[in-house]
Design an enzyme around this catalytic site. Structure first.
Site, short mmCIF file in Angstrom:
data_model
loop_
_atom_site.label_atom_id
_atom_site.label_comp_id
_atom_site.label_asym_id
_atom_site.label_seq_id
_atom_site.Cartn_x
_atom_site.Cartn_y
_atom_site.Cartn_z
N HIS A 1 75.25 86.79 101.77
CA HIS A 1 76.08 86.78 102.98
C HIS A 1 77.51 86.34 102.64
O HIS A 1 78.03 85.34 103.18
CB HIS A 1 75.43 85.80 103.96
CG HIS A 1 75.84 85.92 105.40
ND1 HIS A 1 77.15 85.79 105.81
CD2 HIS A 1 75.11 86.13 106.52
CE1 HIS A 1 77.19 85.91 107.14
NE2 HIS A 1 75.96 86.12 107.59
N GLU B 1 78.46 91.78 103.03
CA GLU B 1 77.18 91.25 102.56
C GLU B 1 76.33 92.34 101.93
O GLU B 1 76.00 93.34 102.59
CB GLU B 1 76.43 90.64 103.76
CG GLU B 1 77.29 89.70 104.58
CD GLU B 1 76.65 89.34 105.92
OE1 GLU B 1 75.41 89.34 106.02
OE2 GLU B 1 77.39 89.05 106.86
O1 TA6 Z 1 75.50 88.68 108.96
C1 TA6 Z 1 76.07 88.71 110.21
C2 TA6 Z 1 75.33 87.72 111.10
O2 TA6 Z 1 73.99 88.07 111.20
C3 TA6 Z 1 76.04 87.68 112.45
O3 TA6 Z 1 75.26 88.22 113.49
C4 TA6 Z 1 76.40 86.24 112.63
O4 TA6 Z 1 75.61 85.58 113.52
C5 TA6 Z 1 76.36 85.71 111.22
O5 TA6 Z 1 75.40 86.43 110.53
C6 TA6 Z 1 76.28 84.23 110.97
O6 TA6 Z 1 75.06 83.69 111.29
P1 TA6 Z 1 74.85 82.12 111.26
O7 TA6 Z 1 73.40 81.89 111.54
O8 TA6 Z 1 75.23 81.67 109.88
O9 TA6 Z 1 75.75 81.54 112.31
#
Ligand code: TA6
Length: 273
Positions: free
Chosen positions: A145, A247
């Site tokens: 990520h 990601e």
């Molecule tokens: O990868 C994108 C995502 O799934 C978004 O929907 C956003 O919520 C982000 O990840 C971050 O998630 P987190 O749980 O780290 O706040």
């Protein structure tokens, strides 16, 4: 008294590049190519306490991406303490294995190993998953990520996704197709691009980074935009302006891994200018 703080590993390469990795989540916190400034975004308001997910760097998403399943959002790998394996000046290996706690919510025996390798212009992050059980195949989704640091999101473009299908997470995962050759960011954007090319390029007007991937079929692109960033308690109100998540992900088609088998995915961050 024992020191419970997770180990931090510093990597250095001969021409001055560096990276920093923590055992908390098996998480890359920093990457500076030789003669350059920081290329990863790490929120100054991030939490680092045990069990928290770190806001920025490269969180490891395993064994569930997002809310695509019954587990906690983005799985558990990012909030657990990993073991530090073989390390050297320019590489580190971190390992996460199943234990009683993980088996309680995900009944599988596994070994995940993260390999981080630094060179003058590149950071290579490899995620390897072994099914160490003897019973059923295990099914998982995963992602690296990665939060890239950008000068300003409003002058940033992402190149390489034209004509690719995506699920738009801001619109109930509506199935769409990317029309514009350069993806620009004016507000919240949260998309799972499916079956993406090997190389994408992030250009913020001053610096260019190639984001390469192998093994991962998909790419998630995320910026929370001003309203969501302001509502996040681990991000400065305008923190979204300095970050773009690109990601390397396996989301559209979960991996089915039989006992004794291995899956591997890699993301390479390459400084162009
Ligand atoms: O990868 C994108 C995502 O799934 C978004 O929907 C956003 O919520 C982000 O990840 C971050 O998630 P987190 O749980 O780290 O706040």
């Amino acid at each position: 008294m024992t020191d419970a703080s997770p180990r931090i590993i510093e990597l250095h390469e001969p021409s001055g590049g560096s990276a920093r990795v923590t055992a908390h989540g098996g998480h890359v916190l920093s990457w500076r190519p030789a003669g350059d400034s920081e290329r990863l975004f790490l929120s100054p308001d991030s939490r680092f306490d045990a069990g928290a997910s770190i806001r920025g760097g490269i969180p490891i998403i395993f064994p569930q991406f997002g809310a695509f399943g019954p587990l906690p959002k983005h799985g558990f790998a990012r909030t657990r303490l990993w073991t530090v394996g073989e390390t050297g000046p320019q590489h580190a290996t971190l390992i996460l294995e199943d234990d009683a706690e993980t088996r309680q919510i995900w009944p599988h025996a596994f070994r995940v190993s993260l390999q981080v390798r630094l060179s003058a212009d590149q950071l290579t992050v490899g995620l390897q998953v072994d099914n160490t059980g003897e019973g059923d195949a295990m099914r998982f989704t995963a992602a690296l990520h990665t939060y890239l640091r950008v000068a300003d999101i409003s002058s940033t473009g992402l190149v390489g996704l034209a004509n690719h299908r995506y699920w738009d997470a801001t619109a109930d995962c509506a199935d769409e197709r990317q029309a514009a050759p350069v993806l620009r960011f004016v507000d919240e954007l949260d998309r799972v691009y499916l079956q993406t090319p090997h190389t994408l390029t992030v250009d913020d007007g001053a610096r260019r980074t190639n984001v390469e991937q192998q093994g991962f079929a998909d790419t998630v692109v995320w910026n929370p935009g001003p309203a969501k960033a302001a509502a996040m308690d681990d991000m400065p109100p305008d923190g979204h302006r300095q970050m773009l998540c690109v990601e390397a992900a396996q989301v559209g088609q979960p991996i089915e891994l039989p006992p004794g088998q291995r899956w591997r995915g890699t993301q390479v961050l390459h400084r162009v200018v």
